[in-house]
Design a protein around this motif. Structure first.
Motif, PDB file in Angstrom:
ATOM      1  N   ALA A   1     -30.765  19.825  29.987  1.00 17.78           N
ATOM      2  CA  ALA A   1     -29.633  19.867  30.853  1.00 17.78           C
ATOM      3  C   ALA A   1     -30.024  18.897  32.159  1.00 17.78           C
ATOM      4  CB  ALA A   1     -29.264  21.365  31.083  1.00 17.78           C
ATOM      5  N   LYS A   2     -31.233  19.312  32.590  1.00 15.37           N
ATOM      6  CA  LYS A   2     -31.473  18.459  34.149  1.00 15.37           C
ATOM      7  C   LYS A   2     -31.607  17.108  33.733  1.00 15.37           C
ATOM      8  CE  LYS A   2     -33.656  22.448  36.192  1.00 15.37           C
ATOM      9  NZ  LYS A   2     -35.066  23.218  36.304  1.00 15.37           N
ATOM     10  N   ALA A   3     -32.273  16.751  32.329  1.00 19.11           N
ATOM     11  CA  ALA A   3     -32.263  15.432  32.084  1.00 19.11           C
ATOM     12  C   ALA A   3     -30.903  14.682  31.951  1.00 19.11           C
ATOM     13  CB  ALA A   3     -33.205  15.138  30.659  1.00 19.11           C
TER      14      ALA A   3
ATOM     15  N   ARG B   1     -42.205  16.541  31.968  1.00 17.10           N
ATOM     16  CA  ARG B   1     -41.986  17.663  31.679  1.00 17.10           C
ATOM     17  C   ARG B   1     -41.140  17.595  30.018  1.00 17.10           C
ATOM     18  NH1 ARG B   1     -39.697  19.987  35.804  1.00 17.10           N
ATOM     19  NH2 ARG B   1     -37.587  20.023  35.349  1.00 17.10           N
ATOM     20  N   PHE B   2     -40.208  16.659  30.120  1.00 18.12           N
ATOM     21  CA  PHE B   2     -39.585  16.473  29.162  1.00 18.12           C
ATOM     22  C   PHE B   2     -40.437  15.789  27.818  1.00 18.12           C
ATOM     23  CE2 PHE B   2     -36.568  13.865  26.194  1.00 18.12           C
ATOM     24  CZ  PHE B   2     -35.449  14.549  26.216  1.00 18.12           C
ATOM     25  N   ALA B   3     -41.302  14.731  28.162  1.00 11.97           N
ATOM     26  CA  ALA B   3     -41.976  14.150  27.159  1.00 11.97           C
ATOM     27  C   ALA B   3     -43.117  15.153  26.728  1.00 11.97           C
ATOM     28  CB  ALA B   3     -42.567  12.734  27.772  1.00 11.97           C
ATOM     29  N   SER B   4     -43.739  15.754  27.705  1.00 11.31           N
ATOM     30  CA  SER B   4     -44.753  16.516  27.188  1.00 11.31           C
ATOM     31  C   SER B   4     -44.250  18.023  26.415  1.00 11.31           C
ATOM     32  CB  SER B   4     -45.347  17.401  28.569  1.00 11.31           C
ATOM     33  OG  SER B   4     -45.852  16.293  29.363  1.00 11.31           O
ATOM     34  N   ALA B   5     -43.255  18.469  26.637  1.00 11.44           N
ATOM     35  CA  ALA B   5     -42.347  19.341  25.818  1.00 11.44           C
ATOM     36  C   ALA B   5     -42.311  18.940  24.607  1.00 11.44           C
ATOM     37  CB  ALA B   5     -41.372  20.052  26.411  1.00 11.44           C
TER      38      ALA B   5
ATOM     39  N   ASP C   1     -44.402  20.805  21.938  1.00 16.07           N
ATOM     40  CA  ASP C   1     -43.369  21.979  21.399  1.00 16.07           C
ATOM     41  C   ASP C   1     -42.684  21.491  20.133  1.00 16.07           C
ATOM     42  OD1 ASP C   1     -44.832  23.575  23.333  1.00 16.07           O
ATOM     43  OD2 ASP C   1     -42.618  23.172  24.577  1.00 16.07           O
ATOM     44  N   LYS C   2     -42.532  20.016  20.093  1.00 14.56           N
ATOM     45  CA  LYS C   2     -41.636  19.498  19.173  1.00 14.56           C
ATOM     46  C   LYS C   2     -40.251  19.724  19.273  1.00 14.56           C
ATOM     47  CE  LYS C   2     -45.759  18.771  17.091  1.00 14.56           C
ATOM     48  NZ  LYS C   2     -46.686  18.894  18.245  1.00 14.56           N
ATOM     49  N   ARG C   3     -40.022  20.162  20.629  1.00 14.48           N
ATOM     50  CA  ARG C   3     -38.494  20.490  21.037  1.00 14.48           C
ATOM     51  C   ARG C   3     -38.441  20.284  22.670  1.00 14.48           C
ATOM     52  NH1 ARG C   3     -38.826  21.065  16.366  1.00 14.48           N
ATOM     53  NH2 ARG C   3     -38.144  22.644  14.860  1.00 14.48           N
ATOM     54  N   VAL C   4     -37.308  20.264  23.127  1.00 11.16           N
ATOM     55  CA  VAL C   4     -37.231  20.222  24.542  1.00 11.16           C
ATOM     56  C   VAL C   4     -36.289  21.724  25.002  1.00 11.16           C
ATOM     57  CG1 VAL C   4     -35.997  18.997  26.479  1.00 11.16           C
ATOM     58  CG2 VAL C   4     -37.242  17.725  24.656  1.00 11.16           C
ATOM     59  N   ALA C   5     -36.806  22.219  25.829  1.00  8.23           N
ATOM     60  CA  ALA C   5     -35.942  23.570  26.246  1.00  8.23           C
ATOM     61  C   ALA C   5     -34.694  23.081  27.091  1.00  8.23           C
ATOM     62  CB  ALA C   5     -36.744  24.249  27.174  1.00  8.23           C
TER      63      ALA C   5
END
Length: 194
Positions: A141-143, A124-128, A132-136
């Motif tokens: 926070a979860k990472a 999820r982190f890498a794909s985002a 999106d060029k960003r991480v939600a």
């Protein structure tokens, strides 16, 4: 690594001292081979020397287990449709514990059906970040909660390094040793003119 037609062949006897130094450093390091972008980087030893040292850190010292590092590399290879990167890292990822069916879902651009929470989070982190060029905020926070801030910083570095690898491999049309041109993992598209 096969030498693509975009790069002139070069033998050790033709290399300058800085190229020989870089070659020797790669062969003496943990990789022990030139499979990857190194055949291109040997033409720019200042870049190659820095990149190969960064790569050794990103591959072996991020604080992530090998299974998660290799998962992040597969996400990168799929994002960039990097033939050699996927070919080289798929067997390593599977040996490290990534299920082959998950790897295939990643290759196809599907949302993988993960069982392990850490794998789902890295994907999820890498794909985002790539999409999106960003991480939600919630993913970030979860990472941080799961891996710690330093490892999250290292994960971003790993993704950036392997994007550089993919761009190098794609630009120079590089293939890994033993890679079958008839069975490439991604359709080979012709670049569009600007």
């Amino acid at each position: 690594m096969t030498t693509p037609n975009r790069l002139p062949p070069i033998t050790r006897q033709q290399m300058r001292p800085d190229q020989i130094s870089m070659l020797d450093a790669i062969l003496a390091g943990p990789r022990k081979n030139l499979n990857g972008p190194f055949v291109a980087w040997i033409h720019s030893p200042p870049l190659g020397e820095l990149a190969q040292r960064l790569g050794a850190f990103c591959r072996y010292e991020t604080g992530l287990p090998l299974r998660l590092s290799e998962l992040a590399i597969l996400v990168t290879a799929a994002c960039w449709q990097s033939q050699a990167e996927w070919f080289i890292h798929l067997p390593i990822a599977i040996e490290a514990g990534i299920a082959p069916e998950l790897a295939e879902q990643i290759r196809l651009g599907a949302t993988p059906s993960f069982v392990a929470a850490d794998e789902a989070l890295v994907w999820r982190f890498a794909s985002a970040l790539y999409r999106d060029k960003r991480v939600a905020d919630d993913t970030y926070a979860k990472a941080c909660e799961m891996f710690g801030l330093q490892v999250v910083v290292n994960l971003v570095g790993l993704l950036g390094y392997y994007a550089l690898v993919a761009m190098t491999l794609n630009t120079f049309g590089m293939r890994a040793e033993g890679q079958d041109e008839q069975a490439l993992p991604f359709a080979e598209a012709s670049p569009s003119p600007p």
